[in-house]
Design an enzyme around this catalytic site. Structure first.
Site, PDB file in Angstrom:
ATOM      1  N   SER A   1       0.862  -1.180   0.000  1.00 14.28           N
ATOM      2  CA  SER A   1       0.000   0.000   0.000  1.00 14.28           C
ATOM      3  C   SER A   1       0.902   1.235   0.000  1.00 14.28           C
ATOM      4  O   SER A   1       1.724   1.386  -0.893  1.00 14.28           O
ATOM      5  CB  SER A   1      -0.960  -0.033   1.201  1.00 14.28           C
ATOM      6  OG  SER A   1      -1.914   1.010   1.116  1.00 14.28           O
TER       7      SER A   1
ATOM      8  N   ASP B   1      -3.626  -4.163   6.528  1.00 14.81           N
ATOM      9  CA  ASP B   1      -4.043  -4.910   5.345  1.00 14.81           C
ATOM     10  C   ASP B   1      -3.052  -6.040   5.074  1.00 14.81           C
ATOM     11  O   ASP B   1      -1.844  -5.887   5.263  1.00 14.81           O
ATOM     12  CB  ASP B   1      -4.098  -3.988   4.125  1.00 14.81           C
ATOM     13  CG  ASP B   1      -5.071  -2.843   4.334  1.00 14.81           C
ATOM     14  OD1 ASP B   1      -6.230  -3.125   4.682  1.00 14.81           O
ATOM     15  OD2 ASP B   1      -4.669  -1.678   4.175  1.00 14.81           O
TER      16      ASP B   1
ATOM     17  N   HIS C   1      -2.767  -1.097  -3.369  1.00 18.14           N
ATOM     18  CA  HIS C   1      -3.998  -0.322  -3.203  1.00 18.14           C
ATOM     19  C   HIS C   1      -3.932   0.932  -4.055  1.00 18.14           C
ATOM     20  O   HIS C   1      -2.921   1.634  -4.084  1.00 18.14           O
ATOM     21  CB  HIS C   1      -4.194   0.050  -1.738  1.00 18.14           C
ATOM     22  CG  HIS C   1      -4.450  -1.150  -0.870  1.00 18.14           C
ATOM     23  ND1 HIS C   1      -4.129  -1.188   0.464  1.00 18.14           N
ATOM     24  CD2 HIS C   1      -5.002  -2.354  -1.162  1.00 18.14           C
ATOM     25  CE1 HIS C   1      -4.478  -2.365   0.966  1.00 18.14           C
ATOM     26  NE2 HIS C   1      -5.002  -3.087   0.000  1.00 18.14           N
TER      27      HIS C   1
END
Length: 342
Positions: A13, A132, A40
């Site tokens: 990310s 995540d 992401h």
């Protein structure tokens, strides 16, 4: 039965572009596994990631396409607004519910790799905020896969790798420059898969939800138990799921939240509610001021006094909210002192 690993799934990310670029730069042209990567990204933007990685990689890099074969010696990159899902030896790109507010989501890729590849898969968590990838790492390891986390001190944003290690149980950690050599060693190992558990019904159901499979939604039961919390995405009830020592949450339509992501989303929702309250107080103060002046002009002293009191109460409350929003101190510990100032 003995096998060799042949699938590497990577999640990143914030700070992930640099980490992914450095990772693929170190992979040799004869790399024996397929690499699938999720970063992401905003849903509406065209991703430049395949081009960025291609300039650094000796391997062919391509954006994911629905139905493509998963081929050794290639790097496949998720595309905006689609999950990247492993289905047998092929790729699927469903537009299923977001996980931790993301689509594509790292956890979806890892969980689908766990379902389809199990002990053939290696999961790599790179730089990123919050947690995540942790739930996906738990799922991957439950199916005999192995986990790697970028050494947190090497990551621009260490939170994702830290959670992959501490909660997800990733077995290995290394600076990103050393991960290609580590992957080479893991892929060369012979892995005894005797006793590896099949994919659980929970895992199958959650991947099916990402695929928008109607059978996963039509059943009476939902994964987990009622948590008493609401889903930030759809405001439906969240169900708590305990898996591998981690508690996480999923709603009836499939939105999924890890603990850190849910707490962050709730904080954002709280701030939004405070801005709405501030707007309402400012409007109440302005209306009370105008009505008070009008009452004074008409000689209605009692009404003017009442409107002035309402104006003062609204402006005081608005000032309190502005101080809280400015300082970012929205915790319960910050409220008593602030409330006492009025």
């Amino acid at each position: 039965m003995v096998i060799r690993r042949d699938l590497v799934v990577v999640g990143a990310s914030a700070g992930g572009v640099e980490a992914l670029r450095d990772l693929v730069r170190g992979l040799p042209a004869d790399f024996p596994a397929a690499v699938l990567a999720v970063l992401h990204m905003p849903p509406s933007a065209r991703s430049q990631l395949p081009e960025i990685l291609a300039r650094a990689s000796d391997l062919p890099v391509r954006p994911a396409r629905h139905g493509d074969l998963i081929e050794p010696g290639t790097v496949t990159v998720a595309v905006p607004d689609r999950h990247l899902v492993v289905v047998g030896r092929r790729i699927a790109l469903p537009r299923g519910p977001r996980e931790n507010g993301h689509r594509p989501a790292v956890d979806v890729l890892f969980r689908s790799a766990a379902r389809s590849a199990g002990p053939r898969a290696v999961g790599v968590v790179l730089s990123g905020a919050l947690d995540d990838g942790t739930a996906g790492m738990v799922a991957l390891r439950a199916r005999g896969g192995v986990g790697i986390a970028q050494f947190p001190g090497d990551a621009l944003y260490p939170s994702m790798p830290l959670h992959a290690l501490e909660v997800g149980g990733a077995e290995h950690t290394a600076p990103v420059a050393e991960i290609p050599a580590l992957l080479g060693r893991l892929l060369a190992e012979e892995v005894d898969v005797t006793g590896v558990e099949p994919a659980s019904e929970l895992m199958k159901t959650e991947v099916a939800m990402a695929e928008l499979d109607g059978d996963a939604y039509d059943g009476e039961d939902r994964p987990g138990t009622p948590s008493g919390f609401g889903c930030p995405s759809c405001h439906g009830a969240l169900f708590a799921i305990d898996e591998g020592g981690m508690q996480r949450y999923r709603c009836r339509v499939g939105h999924a939240w890890s603990p850190e992501a849910l707490a962050e989303e709730q904080a954002q929702a709280l701030e939004g509610a405070l801005w709405m309250a501030l707007r309402g107080l400012e409007e109440r103060a302005a209306l009370s001021l105008a009505m008070g002046r009008r009452a004074e002009e008409r000689g209605h002293a009692h009404s003017a006094l009442r409107f002035r009191a309402r104006h003062r109460e609204a402006t005081d409350a608005a000032a309190l909210l502005r101080r809280l929003l400015h300082r970012g101190e929205l915790s319960a510990e910050a409220l008593p002192d602030e409330l006492g100032e009025g």
